[in-house]
Each structure stands twice: as structure tokens, then as C-alpha cells.
Motif scaffolding. Structure first.
Motif, PDB file in Angstrom:
ATOM      1  N   TYR A 111       0.838  -1.204   0.000  1.00 28.06           N
ATOM      2  CA  TYR A 111       0.000   0.000   0.000  1.00 28.06           C
ATOM      3  C   TYR A 111       0.872   1.254   0.000  1.00 28.06           C
ATOM      4  O   TYR A 111       0.627   2.184  -0.772  1.00 28.06           O
ATOM      5  N   TRP A 112       1.909   1.280   0.858  1.00 30.85           N
ATOM      6  CA  TRP A 112       2.782   2.450   0.924  1.00 30.85           C
ATOM      7  C   TRP A 112       3.581   2.624  -0.356  1.00 30.85           C
ATOM      8  O   TRP A 112       3.838   3.750  -0.781  1.00 30.85           O
ATOM      9  N   VAL A 113       3.959   1.520  -0.981  1.00 28.28           N
ATOM     10  CA  VAL A 113       4.672   1.604  -2.268  1.00 28.28           C
ATOM     11  C   VAL A 113       3.763   2.251  -3.305  1.00 28.28           C
ATOM     12  O   VAL A 113       4.173   3.170  -4.021  1.00 28.28           O
ATOM     13  N   LEU A 114       2.539   1.784  -3.387  1.00 26.45           N
ATOM     14  CA  LEU A 114       1.614   2.328  -4.383  1.00 26.45           C
ATOM     15  C   LEU A 114       1.236   3.773  -4.073  1.00 26.45           C
ATOM     16  O   LEU A 114       1.078   4.586  -4.983  1.00 26.45           O
ATOM     17  N   LEU A 115       1.108   4.083  -2.797  1.00 24.02           N
ATOM     18  CA  LEU A 115       0.730   5.436  -2.402  1.00 24.02           C
ATOM     19  C   LEU A 115       1.828   6.449  -2.715  1.00 24.02           C
ATOM     20  O   LEU A 115       1.539   7.580  -3.127  1.00 24.02           O
ATOM     21  N   SER A 116       3.084   6.055  -2.572  1.00 21.15           N
ATOM     22  CA  SER A 116       4.176   7.019  -2.746  1.00 21.15           C
ATOM     23  C   SER A 116       4.850   6.951  -4.112  1.00 21.15           C
ATOM     24  O   SER A 116       5.804   7.678  -4.354  1.00 21.15           O
ATOM     25  N   SER A 117       4.352   6.105  -4.998  1.00 15.86           N
ATOM     26  CA  SER A 117       4.960   6.001  -6.329  1.00 15.86           C
ATOM     27  C   SER A 117       4.373   7.047  -7.264  1.00 15.86           C
ATOM     28  O   SER A 117       3.207   6.967  -7.651  1.00 15.86           O
ATOM     29  N   VAL A 118       5.192   8.005  -7.637  1.00 14.33           N
ATOM     30  CA  VAL A 118       4.725   9.059  -8.528  1.00 14.33           C
ATOM     31  C   VAL A 118       4.534   8.532  -9.952  1.00 14.33           C
ATOM     32  O   VAL A 118       3.874   9.172 -10.770  1.00 14.33           O
ATOM     33  N   GLU A 119       5.098   7.380 -10.254  1.00 13.27           N
ATOM     34  CA  GLU A 119       4.964   6.801 -11.596  1.00 13.27           C
ATOM     35  C   GLU A 119       3.509   6.475 -11.932  1.00 13.27           C
ATOM     36  O   GLU A 119       3.135   6.381 -13.098  1.00 13.27           O
ATOM     37  N   MET A 120       2.683   6.274 -10.905  1.00 13.33           N
ATOM     38  CA  MET A 120       1.283   5.901 -11.127  1.00 13.33           C
ATOM     39  C   MET A 120       0.421   7.107 -11.530  1.00 13.33           C
ATOM     40  O   MET A 120      -0.664   6.930 -12.057  1.00 13.33           O
ATOM     41  N   ARG A 121       0.900   8.297 -11.272  1.00 13.23           N
ATOM     42  CA  ARG A 121       0.106   9.491 -11.576  1.00 13.23           C
ATOM     43  C   ARG A 121      -0.040   9.644 -13.086  1.00 13.23           C
ATOM     44  O   ARG A 121       0.914   9.592 -13.831  1.00 13.23           O
ATOM     45  N   ASN A 122      -1.293   9.803 -13.512  1.00 18.36           N
ATOM     46  CA  ASN A 122      -1.658   9.948 -14.925  1.00 18.36           C
ATOM     47  C   ASN A 122      -1.293   8.735 -15.770  1.00 18.36           C
ATOM     48  O   ASN A 122      -1.202   8.837 -16.988  1.00 18.36           O
ATOM     49  N   ALA A 123      -1.074   7.595 -15.133  1.00 16.08           N
ATOM     50  CA  ALA A 123      -0.774   6.366 -15.873  1.00 16.08           C
ATOM     51  C   ALA A 123      -2.092   5.653 -16.193  1.00 16.08           C
ATOM     52  O   ALA A 123      -2.846   5.308 -15.290  1.00 16.08           O
ATOM     53  N   PRO A 124      -2.385   5.428 -17.465  1.00  8.87           N
ATOM     54  CA  PRO A 124      -3.635   4.733 -17.817  1.00  8.87           C
ATOM     55  C   PRO A 124      -3.512   3.231 -17.568  1.00  8.87           C
ATOM     56  O   PRO A 124      -2.426   2.677 -17.528  1.00  8.87           O
ATOM     57  N   TRP A 125      -4.671   2.589 -17.424  1.00  8.25           N
ATOM     58  CA  TRP A 125      -4.659   1.129 -17.262  1.00  8.25           C
ATOM     59  C   TRP A 125      -5.530   0.506 -18.343  1.00  8.25           C
ATOM     60  O   TRP A 125      -5.042   0.162 -19.404  1.00  8.25           O
ATOM     61  N   ILE A 126      -6.823   0.370 -18.087  1.00  9.46           N
ATOM     62  CA  ILE A 126      -7.731  -0.201 -19.093  1.00  9.46           C
ATOM     63  C   ILE A 126      -8.999   0.638 -19.158  1.00  9.46           C
ATOM     64  O   ILE A 126      -9.411   1.232 -18.171  1.00  9.46           O
ATOM     65  N   GLY A 127      -9.606   0.652 -20.310  1.00 11.74           N
ATOM     66  CA  GLY A 127     -10.912   1.259 -20.506  1.00 11.74           C
ATOM     67  C   GLY A 127     -11.133   2.582 -19.818  1.00 11.74           C
ATOM     68  O   GLY A 127     -10.540   3.600 -20.177  1.00 11.74           O
ATOM     69  N   TRP A 128     -11.994   2.584 -18.825  1.00 13.17           N
ATOM     70  CA  TRP A 128     -12.412   3.800 -18.143  1.00 13.17           C
ATOM     71  C   TRP A 128     -11.376   4.333 -17.151  1.00 13.17           C
ATOM     72  O   TRP A 128     -11.526   5.445 -16.663  1.00 13.17           O
ATOM     73  N   ILE A 129     -10.320   3.587 -16.867  1.00 19.68           N
ATOM     74  CA  ILE A 129      -9.315   4.031 -15.902  1.00 19.68           C
ATOM     75  C   ILE A 129      -8.202   4.739 -16.655  1.00 19.68           C
ATOM     76  O   ILE A 129      -7.360   4.115 -17.285  1.00 19.68           O
ATOM     77  N   ARG A 130      -8.221   6.064 -16.557  1.00 22.02           N
ATOM     78  CA  ARG A 130      -7.250   6.897 -17.269  1.00 22.02           C
ATOM     79  C   ARG A 130      -6.113   7.366 -16.356  1.00 22.02           C
ATOM     80  O   ARG A 130      -5.127   7.893 -16.822  1.00 22.02           O
ATOM     81  N   ASP A 131      -6.304   7.209 -15.039  1.00 20.06           N
ATOM     82  CA  ASP A 131      -5.293   7.657 -14.081  1.00 20.06           C
ATOM     83  C   ASP A 131      -5.314   6.719 -12.875  1.00 20.06           C
ATOM     84  O   ASP A 131      -6.300   6.662 -12.140  1.00 20.06           O
ATOM     85  N   LEU A 132      -4.224   5.987 -12.673  1.00 21.83           N
ATOM     86  CA  LEU A 132      -4.164   5.021 -11.578  1.00 21.83           C
ATOM     87  C   LEU A 132      -4.132   5.685 -10.202  1.00 21.83           C
ATOM     88  O   LEU A 132      -4.399   5.028  -9.198  1.00 21.83           O
ATOM     89  N   SER A 133      -3.848   6.960 -10.148  1.00 23.33           N
ATOM     90  CA  SER A 133      -3.774   7.638  -8.851  1.00 23.33           C
ATOM     91  C   SER A 133      -5.117   8.229  -8.425  1.00 23.33           C
ATOM     92  O   SER A 133      -5.235   8.763  -7.332  1.00 23.33           O
TER      93      SER A 133
END
Length: 152
Positions: A111-133
Motif C-alpha cells: 500500500y505504501w509503495v503504491l501510495l508514494s509512487s509518482v509513476e502511477m500518476r496519470n498512468a492509464p490502465w484499461i478502458g475507463w481508468i485513465r489515471d491510476l492515482s
């Protein structure tokens, strides 16, 4: 520089593995899914032991309920009888909790890794998810998580 606090010893290897998965999959969303699957596979034997212990506890529950009803006015004797039942049935009442206690720090570290990873900001995943953050705008993922928890 990232500070994961007291879980740094677990967080840094998790981030390294997440980064390696990203190099292979080239998508942060699928990298997170792959990392969680790898963690679930790694902890499978612990979960299996916890579920087996919980099943044993469920199987002896009628004996314990009958004994509690019979000895409700004698708490010390009830405690001794309960320990005798656990010993005879070879059941550890903490057997279902202990494996989960081992996993909690790992998933908090994730959880802390995902919370503090700036790489996830504005990173798309699938379909309706355009920002993982940002939260799921249609609440589809929380519904899927609820369904998978109920299925488990």
C-alpha cells in the motif's frame, strides 16, 4: 527519495519487483495486478493452513457450544474443558489468525509503495481508468473486489 517508514525493508523489494514487472508488461496497472498475483501465490500455503485451521474450528464448534451451554455457570471448568477439546481434536484456535498476521505487513508495505509512487500518476490502465492515482469513477473495481472476496 522515497521514505516508506518502518516498512522500508519490505517496501523496497516490493517496489523493485513492481518496477521489473513494469519493464516486462509496460503498463503500471497490469504490473500491480501481476505483483499482487505473485504475492498471493507466495502466500498460498499460509492461506491454505489458515483455511484448514478455520475449517477444523468450524467442525468442533457444535462440541464447544454444547460444552458452553452445559458449563455456563463454571467459567474455570469451561476453560479447562475447552482446552481439552482443542488438545484432543488437535486444533489451534490461533491457527487461522497467525498466517494472516504474517501477511499484513507485506500488504501494508505494498500500500505504501503504491501510495508514494509518482509513476502511477496519470498512468492509464484499461478502458475507463485513465489515471491510476485517482479513484475509479464508476466504482466498478470496488464491486469486483467485493464479489471476489465473497467468492473466496
Amino acid at each position: 527519495v522515497k521514505d516508506y517508514g518502518w516498512l522500508t525493508i519490505l517496501s523496497k523489494p516490493l517496489y523493485w519487483l513492481l518496477d521489473q514487472l513494469h519493464k516486462i508488461l509496460s503498463n503500471w496497472g497490469w504490473s500491480i495486478v501481476a505483483l499482487v498475483l505473485l504475492l498471493k501465490i507466495a502466500f498460498y500455503w499460509l492461506n491454505a493452513k489458515a483455511y484448514a485451521s478455520m475449517a477444523k474450528m468450524k467442525a468442533i464448534n457444535p462440541k464447544i457450544m454444547e460444552m458452553r451451554e452445559r458449563l455456563k455457570d463454571k467459567p474455570q471448568q469451561m476453560q479447562q474443558e475447552m482446552m481439552r477439546i482443542y488438545r484432543e481434536e488437535k486444533v489451534n484456535p490461533m491457527g487461522g489468525c497467525f498466517p494472516i498476521m504474517i501477511q499484513i505487513p507485506v500488504f501494508i508495505a505494498l500500500y505504501w509503495v503504491l501510495l508514494s509512487s509518482v509513476e502511477m500518476r496519470n498512468a492509464p490502465w484499461i478502458g475507463w481508468i485513465r489515471d491510476l492515482s485517482s479513484p475509479d469513477p464508476f466504482f466498478i473495481l470496488p464491486l469486483l473486489m467485493t464479489a471476489s472476496s465473497l467468492l473466496q
